[in-house]
Design a protein around this motif. Structure first.
Motif, PDB file in Angstrom:
ATOM      1  N   PRO A 126      35.183  35.678  41.609  1.00  0.00           N
ATOM      2  CA  PRO A 126      35.891  36.959  41.455  1.00  0.00           C
ATOM      3  C   PRO A 126      34.980  38.146  41.110  1.00  0.00           C
ATOM      4  N   ALA A 127      33.982  37.922  40.269  1.00  0.00           N
ATOM      5  CA  ALA A 127      33.093  39.024  39.860  1.00  0.00           C
ATOM      6  C   ALA A 127      32.346  39.633  41.041  1.00  0.00           C
ATOM      7  N   ASP A 128      32.106  38.847  42.094  1.00  0.00           N
ATOM      8  CA  ASP A 128      31.402  39.338  43.280  1.00  0.00           C
ATOM      9  C   ASP A 128      32.354  39.599  44.441  1.00  0.00           C
ATOM     10  N   ALA A 129      33.661  39.603  44.141  1.00  0.00           N
ATOM     11  CA  ALA A 129      34.677  39.854  45.174  1.00  0.00           C
ATOM     12  C   ALA A 129      35.516  41.058  44.730  1.00  0.00           C
ATOM     13  N   TYR A 130      36.726  40.801  44.264  1.00  0.00           N
ATOM     14  CA  TYR A 130      37.634  41.882  43.878  1.00  0.00           C
ATOM     15  C   TYR A 130      37.836  41.982  42.378  1.00  0.00           C
ATOM     16  N   GLY A 131      36.973  41.314  41.608  1.00  0.00           N
ATOM     17  CA  GLY A 131      37.032  41.384  40.160  1.00  0.00           C
ATOM     18  C   GLY A 131      38.078  40.456  39.568  1.00  0.00           C
ATOM     19  N   GLU A 132      38.065  40.377  38.255  1.00  0.00           N
ATOM     20  CA  GLU A 132      39.072  39.599  37.529  1.00  0.00           C
ATOM     21  C   GLU A 132      40.362  40.411  37.465  1.00  0.00           C
ATOM     22  N   ARG A 133      41.472  39.715  37.300  1.00  0.00           N
ATOM     23  CA  ARG A 133      42.748  40.418  37.109  1.00  0.00           C
ATOM     24  C   ARG A 133      42.701  41.127  35.768  1.00  0.00           C
ATOM     25  N   ARG A 134      43.154  42.371  35.761  1.00  0.00           N
ATOM     26  CA  ARG A 134      43.174  43.174  34.541  1.00  0.00           C
ATOM     27  C   ARG A 134      44.620  43.440  34.147  1.00  0.00           C
ATOM     28  N   LEU A 135      45.005  42.908  32.986  1.00  0.00           N
ATOM     29  CA  LEU A 135      46.385  43.033  32.530  1.00  0.00           C
ATOM     30  C   LEU A 135      46.802  44.484  32.318  1.00  0.00           C
ATOM     31  N   GLU A 136      45.840  45.349  31.979  1.00  0.00           N
ATOM     32  CA  GLU A 136      46.192  46.759  31.748  1.00  0.00           C
ATOM     33  C   GLU A 136      46.613  47.466  33.029  1.00  0.00           C
ATOM     34  N   VAL A 182      60.768  49.098  36.698  1.00  0.00           N
ATOM     35  CA  VAL A 182      60.035  48.512  37.816  1.00  0.00           C
ATOM     36  C   VAL A 182      58.658  48.097  37.299  1.00  0.00           C
ATOM     37  N   THR A 183      58.260  46.852  37.575  1.00  0.00           N
ATOM     38  CA  THR A 183      56.929  46.380  37.203  1.00  0.00           C
ATOM     39  C   THR A 183      56.017  46.568  38.407  1.00  0.00           C
ATOM     40  N   VAL A 184      54.891  47.263  38.180  1.00  0.00           N
ATOM     41  CA  VAL A 184      53.910  47.494  39.239  1.00  0.00           C
ATOM     42  C   VAL A 184      52.571  46.917  38.812  1.00  0.00           C
ATOM     43  N   ASP A 185      51.799  46.470  39.802  1.00  0.00           N
ATOM     44  CA  ASP A 185      50.501  45.855  39.549  1.00  0.00           C
ATOM     45  C   ASP A 185      49.449  46.617  40.350  1.00  0.00           C
ATOM     46  N   GLY A 186      48.454  47.168  39.655  1.00  0.00           N
ATOM     47  CA  GLY A 186      47.384  47.926  40.295  1.00  0.00           C
ATOM     48  C   GLY A 186      46.161  47.081  40.642  1.00  0.00           C
ATOM     49  N   ASN A 187      46.216  45.783  40.369  1.00  0.00           N
ATOM     50  CA  ASN A 187      45.107  44.892  40.747  1.00  0.00           C
ATOM     51  C   ASN A 187      45.094  44.702  42.252  1.00  0.00           C
ATOM     52  N   HIS A 188      43.897  44.486  42.816  1.00  0.00           N
ATOM     53  CA  HIS A 188      43.799  44.091  44.217  1.00  0.00           C
ATOM     54  C   HIS A 188      44.517  42.752  44.347  1.00  0.00           C
ATOM     55  N   PRO A 189      45.226  42.509  45.457  1.00  0.00           N
ATOM     56  CA  PRO A 189      45.942  41.238  45.604  1.00  0.00           C
ATOM     57  C   PRO A 189      45.055  39.999  45.458  1.00  0.00           C
ATOM     58  N   LEU A 190      43.753  40.120  45.712  1.00  0.00           N
ATOM     59  CA  LEU A 190      42.858  38.971  45.591  1.00  0.00           C
ATOM     60  C   LEU A 190      42.029  38.989  44.301  1.00  0.00           C
ATOM     61  N   ALA A 191      42.359  39.901  43.377  1.00  0.00           N
ATOM     62  CA  ALA A 191      41.653  39.937  42.096  1.00  0.00           C
ATOM     63  C   ALA A 191      41.869  38.603  41.378  1.00  0.00           C
TER      64      ALA A 191
END
Length: 160
Positions: free
Chosen positions: A64-74, A117-126
């Motif tokens: 993940p660190a070299d792709a789309y990063g880790e998922r960020r809960l914030e 509404v719950t929204v997620d700003g993470n990349h789908p592959l994070a």
């Protein structure tokens, strides 16, 4: 010619997750073309392709660190339904562009509950470890225009 900075590489790929599910593939289409060294593809894949040449086949696992990063809960937030005025029906899976402190960002609706509404700003592959099966199709020098623009033009690349 080997893949190096300032050259264009074209490759076929199949992308899977750690469970073996196919997430994306160039199979049946044109190879993906990119300008090496410009950040046009994820860093882990770009590093693995350095030094390869047409005809080479390789399997690449990208953390993940070299792709789309880790998922960020914030980046997961609940917003009021009133923020979606003009949208007839808000459903999970819908994507929108939201304004953030860092500028516009893409968010995906993950849940709708009454007036929230719950929204997620993470990349789908994070957070995903990605596995690529790659075959290099072509390596060539980049044109002056491609170098100036920072991306590939023509088939498999950007069209102006």
């Amino acid at each position: 010619m080997e893949i190096a900075d300032r050259c264009v590489a074209s490759f076929h790929y199949t992308l899977t997750n750690t469970q073996g599910e196919v997430l994306d593939s160039s199979s049946g289409g044109d190879p993906m073309a990119y300008l090496h060294g410009q950040g046009n593809i994820i860093s882990g894949l770009e590093k693995a392709l350095t030094g390869k040449k047409a005809g080479d086949k390789l399997d690449v696992t990208v953390a993940p660190a070299d792709a789309y990063g880790e998922r960020r809960l914030e980046l997961i937030q609940q917003v009021p339904m009133t923020a979606f005025q003009g949208v007839p029906e808000v459903k999970p899976g819908m994507a929108f562009t939201a304004q953030s402190n860092q500028g516009p960002m893409r968010v995906t609706v993950t849940a709708v509950n009454d007036d929230q509404v719950t929204v997620d700003g993470n990349h789908p592959l994070a957070g995903e470890t990605l596995k690529f099966a790659v075959e290099i199709a072509e390596v060539r020098e980049a044109s002056a225009e491609e170098l100036e623009h920072g991306h590939v033009h023509g088939p498999g690349g950007h069209q102006h």
